[in-house]
Design an enzyme around this catalytic site. Structure first.
Site, PDB file in Angstrom:
ATOM      1  N   GLU A  57      26.274 -42.834 -53.369  1.00  0.00           N
ATOM      2  CA  GLU A  57      24.990 -42.981 -54.046  1.00  0.00           C
ATOM      3  C   GLU A  57      25.191 -43.575 -55.443  1.00  0.00           C
ATOM      4  OE1 GLU A  57      22.424 -42.628 -52.349  1.00  0.00           O
ATOM      5  OE2 GLU A  57      22.082 -40.628 -51.531  1.00  0.00           O
ATOM      6  N   ASP A  97      30.648 -42.020 -42.395  1.00  0.00           N
ATOM      7  CA  ASP A  97      30.116 -40.794 -42.989  1.00  0.00           C
ATOM      8  C   ASP A  97      29.491 -39.876 -41.941  1.00  0.00           C
ATOM      9  OD1 ASP A  97      28.026 -42.548 -42.454  1.00  0.00           O
ATOM     10  OD2 ASP A  97      27.400 -42.767 -44.528  1.00  0.00           O
ATOM     11  N   ASN A 156      18.691 -48.006 -52.206  1.00  0.00           N
ATOM     12  CA  ASN A 156      19.086 -47.813 -53.611  1.00  0.00           C
ATOM     13  C   ASN A 156      20.465 -48.437 -53.900  1.00  0.00           C
ATOM     14  OD1 ASN A 156      20.839 -46.059 -52.371  1.00  0.00           O
ATOM     15  ND2 ASN A 156      20.026 -44.204 -53.316  1.00  0.00           N
ATOM     16  N   HIS A 158      23.187 -48.026 -52.017  1.00  0.00           N
ATOM     17  CA  HIS A 158      24.348 -47.235 -51.592  1.00  0.00           C
ATOM     18  C   HIS A 158      25.068 -47.889 -50.409  1.00  0.00           C
ATOM     19  CE1 HIS A 158      21.670 -44.527 -48.840  1.00  0.00           C
ATOM     20  NE2 HIS A 158      22.418 -45.261 -48.041  1.00  0.00           N
TER      21      HIS A 158
HETATM   22  C1  GLP Z   1      22.371 -44.317 -44.392  1.00  0.00           C
HETATM   23  C2  GLP Z   1      23.861 -44.539 -44.090  1.00  0.00           C
HETATM   24  C3  GLP Z   1      24.360 -45.861 -44.607  1.00  0.00           C
HETATM   25  C4  GLP Z   1      23.382 -46.970 -44.253  1.00  0.00           C
HETATM   26  C5  GLP Z   1      22.063 -46.686 -44.931  1.00  0.00           C
HETATM   27  C6  GLP Z   1      21.035 -47.774 -44.721  1.00  0.00           C
HETATM   28  O1  GLP Z   1      22.165 -43.662 -45.587  1.00  0.00           O
HETATM   29  N1  GLP Z   1      24.684 -43.492 -44.600  1.00  0.00           N
HETATM   30  O2  GLP Z   1      25.643 -46.122 -44.089  1.00  0.00           O
HETATM   31  O3  GLP Z   1      23.878 -48.214 -44.661  1.00  0.00           O
HETATM   32  O4  GLP Z   1      21.565 -45.466 -44.393  1.00  0.00           O
HETATM   33  O5  GLP Z   1      20.311 -47.537 -43.556  1.00  0.00           O
HETATM   34  P1  GLP Z   1      19.386 -48.582 -42.871  1.00  0.00           P
HETATM   35  O6  GLP Z   1      20.283 -49.577 -42.233  1.00  0.00           O
HETATM   36  O7  GLP Z   1      18.623 -47.767 -41.858  1.00  0.00           O
HETATM   37  O8  GLP Z   1      18.515 -49.158 -43.928  1.00  0.00           O
END
Ligand code: GLP
Length: 241
Positions: free
Chosen positions: A143, A67, A136, A138
């Protein structure tokens, strides 16, 4: 689904890097799907170390990141492209031509998302997709919703994601409100999926995703329907299982 319970973040990262290294060693022309966020940073550190030691060669590898924020150019230090350069691409011998990214500066969402889907297909599909899980539930920027998206699309980020990601920006107003992201269908088409997750704050989400009903309200729950998923988690993240 195979679950590795590791003692802490560093052990989780080492195990995940070893799995990716095994993939690249067995299939040097692997197509890897890559993720951003704090979860995979340690994995990238270990991969860079394996490369430095001469144990891993990225010259045949092709990558697609999950993304990108809409409106951030690649050289903005909050863009996911910049994150990847900083944490992995600049540290290993991957060819710049083999790095694929969604262009956050494209104003034509439909064309850009279609281009990306086609590029993945033309590369032969993703062999191994690395994923983190958001608080959440995702995955990538899919989302919680009432439907699973089939392919790459433009998403409006939820307030909880904007809040979670504001720590990386100077102020909450700087956090982009939109992103381009692979869809659930794109992610599920990967031949193997490797999830890294750590920390007690993810424990409830992990439990819901891995043992609860499969629902678009918890996007990561769809992974229960994939045939080849490896979860590498620390003890805290698995503490509610
Ligand atoms: C972002 C990314 C996701 C990632 C998520 C969790 O929103 N788009 O791909 O998995 O954050 O992040 P973290 O690993 O910092 O908790």
């Amino acid at each position: 689904m195979r679950i590795y319970e590791m003692e802490n973040y560093d052990e989780m990262s080492r195990q995940a890097a070893n799995i990716i290294a095994a993939q690249i060693t067995l299939q040097p022309e692997s197509v890897l799907g890559l993720a951003t966020g704090s979860s995979p940073i340690g994995t990238y550190e270990h991969l860079a170390k394996l490369y430095e030691q001469g144990d891993l060669d990225f010259s045949g590898v092709t990558t697609f990141n999950l993304d990108e924020y809409v409106g951030l150019p690649a050289d903005n230090d909050q863009s996911y492209r910049y994150f990847m350069e900083d944490n992995l691409f600049n540290k290993v011998n991957i060819s710049p031509d083999s790095i694929n990214f969604l262009n956050g500066m494209s104003s034509d969402a439909e064309t850009e998302c279609h281009r990306y889907e086609q590029a993945i297909i033309e590369a032969g599909g993703i062999d191994l997709q690395l994923l983190g899980i958001g608080h959440n539930g995702h995955i990538a920027f899919n989302e919680p919703s009432d439907r699973f998206e089939r392919s790459t699309f433009q998403v409006e980020l939820t307030q909880s994601t904007i809040d979670a990601n504001k720590r990386f920006f100077a102020s909450i107003d700087d956090v982009p409100r939109k992103a381009y992201t692979m869809g659930i269908g794109t992610i599920m088409a990967a031949r193997k999926i490797l999830v890294v997750v750590s920390g007690a704050d993810k424990a409830e989400t992990v439990k819901a995703a891995l043992t609860g009903p499969v629902t678009a309200e918890v996007p990561a729950s769809i992974l229960q329907f994939h045939q080849d998923v490896v979860i590498v988690a620390d003890q805290e993240a698995l503490s509610r299982m």
